[in-house]
Enzyme design. Sequence first.
Site, PDB file in Angstrom:
ATOM      1  N   HIS A 113       0.783  -1.351   0.063  1.00  6.45           N
ATOM      2  CA  HIS A 113      -0.068  -0.026  -0.068  1.00  6.45           C
ATOM      3  C   HIS A 113       0.825   1.382   0.097  1.00  6.45           C
ATOM      4  CE1 HIS A 113      -4.353  -1.277   0.511  1.00  6.45           C
ATOM      5  NE2 HIS A 113      -3.694  -2.470   0.786  1.00  6.45           N
ATOM      6  N   ASP A 114       2.263   1.271  -0.070  1.00  6.69           N
ATOM      7  CA  ASP A 114       2.832   2.394  -0.357  1.00  6.69           C
ATOM      8  C   ASP A 114       2.656   3.086  -1.442  1.00  6.69           C
ATOM      9  OD1 ASP A 114       5.342   4.135  -1.068  1.00  6.69           O
ATOM     10  OD2 ASP A 114       6.489   3.082  -0.022  1.00  6.69           O
ATOM     11  N   TYR A 189      -2.083   4.599  12.343  1.00 14.07           N
ATOM     12  CA  TYR A 189      -3.399   5.292  13.068  1.00 14.07           C
ATOM     13  C   TYR A 189      -4.595   4.577  12.661  1.00 14.07           C
ATOM     14  CZ  TYR A 189      -5.613   7.813   9.604  1.00 14.07           C
ATOM     15  OH  TYR A 189      -6.319   8.146   8.359  1.00 14.07           O
ATOM     16  N   TYR A 475       1.347   8.176   4.223  1.00 10.56           N
ATOM     17  CA  TYR A 475       0.762   9.040   3.063  1.00 10.56           C
ATOM     18  C   TYR A 475       2.281   9.435   2.532  1.00 10.56           C
ATOM     19  CZ  TYR A 475      -3.473   8.969   5.771  1.00 10.56           C
ATOM     20  OH  TYR A 475      -4.761   8.659   6.480  1.00 10.56           O
TER      21      TYR A 475
END
Length: 538
Positions: A113-114, A189, A475
């Site tokens: 998911h990078d 998170y 992100y």
Amino acid sequence: MEMVILKPAVISLLSVLVLYISWSWRVNSHERFHQCLLNNSPPSHPIFQAIHTPQNSSYSSVLQSYIRNLRFNTSSTPKPVLIVAAMHESHVQAAIICAKKHNFQMKIRSGGHDYEGLSYVSNIPFFILDMFNLRSIDVDIESETAWVQAGAILGEVFYRIAEKSKTHGFPAGVCPTVGVGGHFSAGGYGNMMRKYGLSVDNIVDAKLVDVNGRTLDRNSMGEELFWAIRGGGASFGVVLAYKINLVPVPETVTVFKVEKTLEQDATDAVDKWQHVAHKLDDGLFIRLVLDVVNSSTRTGERTVRATFIALFLGGSERLLSITDKGFPELGLTRSDCTELSWIDSVVYWGSFPAGTPASVLLDRTPLTLSSLKRKSDYVKEPIPREGLEGLWKKMIELERPYMNFNPYGGKMHEIPATARPFPHRDGNLWKIQYVTNWNEEGVDAANYYIDLTRQLYDYLTPYVSKNPRQSFLAYRDLDLGTNNHNFETGYSEGRAYGINYFLENFDRLVEIKTKVDPDNFFRNEQSIPVLPPLHDVE
């Protein structure tokens, strides 16, 4: 001396010869690397089944199975020399030892998911160390802990905990297909962070293979390295597994989703949200999603929709008493609320249809795949009402990008900024995630949508953190800068993005990195750099 002028045919022949020698050297180098892996594999755990080369029929499927951004799944995307889908810690050790020996760049991938593809793409020869086979989860309810291997996905972690207990959970992300390794390395998170902090705030031990191929735990690696791997990125070694503390959850929790458009007084609700979301009960997390939709009252026009989606660690009656008093503009009613178990709330937040069994969390295939761009920001003061009005106009102009606002407060404000590499604690009201997805193929389409994302990001400049403009490592955003890892310039290049991600923790991470990996083996385009020789951090 008489100058010798080579004929074009001779020049052409020399060029071909140089290219052949270069190609031959690369091929031989790849073969030597491959052979090194085989030679460093113990007979009890042979590595040959874990190696996938372009000559294997399995290569493409293994490579593409964990590419979550289709922007990096094209014919022109650089491909790895091979993939080591490690099945045992000895395979990880062999990969590190042989990559160092043969000077190959190693990319470490757990869930793929990078956002910028840094775990599986490079512009120089590289291979992928893929962790997806190392996915065991050992839950011990008596000690309220679990050992989780880095190749597990979050959905598997949640499901295995719920198998053992209805009153235990773990604070981590809401996307169930995210890999544990990448998620924890960047902080981790989720919708319980106001109650229990980040994932890394609840990690108590780890097993890591260092640059010398040694397997270390918390005691043998030392507290400085243990600090660094809980949110400092994949710059210090390959984490095999984490020991996590489970957290208590009630048997019944409550979720809701309330939508308001501008015509339904969304501005009032958003304005109030930004003043109270970080102050409400710690067990209440209300994410705000802002996107552009068709207006239901003005035909042919577009409007902004505000969606409030929440998890409350308790029943609906108590939830309503909290929102009626602290957030009446939301207009929450009993019919908006759904009471369910914590594990079913995970399914709800995963955007699965109502009634979907929790076993869906074991599925490693995302609901959708697209090309995408993400950016992030932190907000320290509420956006003035006129700023919100301007934001609505800008969003309608751009149409495609949308935003997730994730409230802080609670435990996030209690933990010091230096307790973990993740520094974004007290003083931040919420985090912004900029989201743009598209299905069109090609570079032109990618550039177009990336530019839309940047325009929205630029528009919010007056309203977000400054000096530096803070960003969330998970992100990943290459707009902040990249690093060529030259020993003379690597620190300054790394500081350009590192300060945004880590603030004052950056230099501590650099010092640890320089000590444990002085030759900068574990690197990517935005990893922690090492100090150049005879250089002190200013």
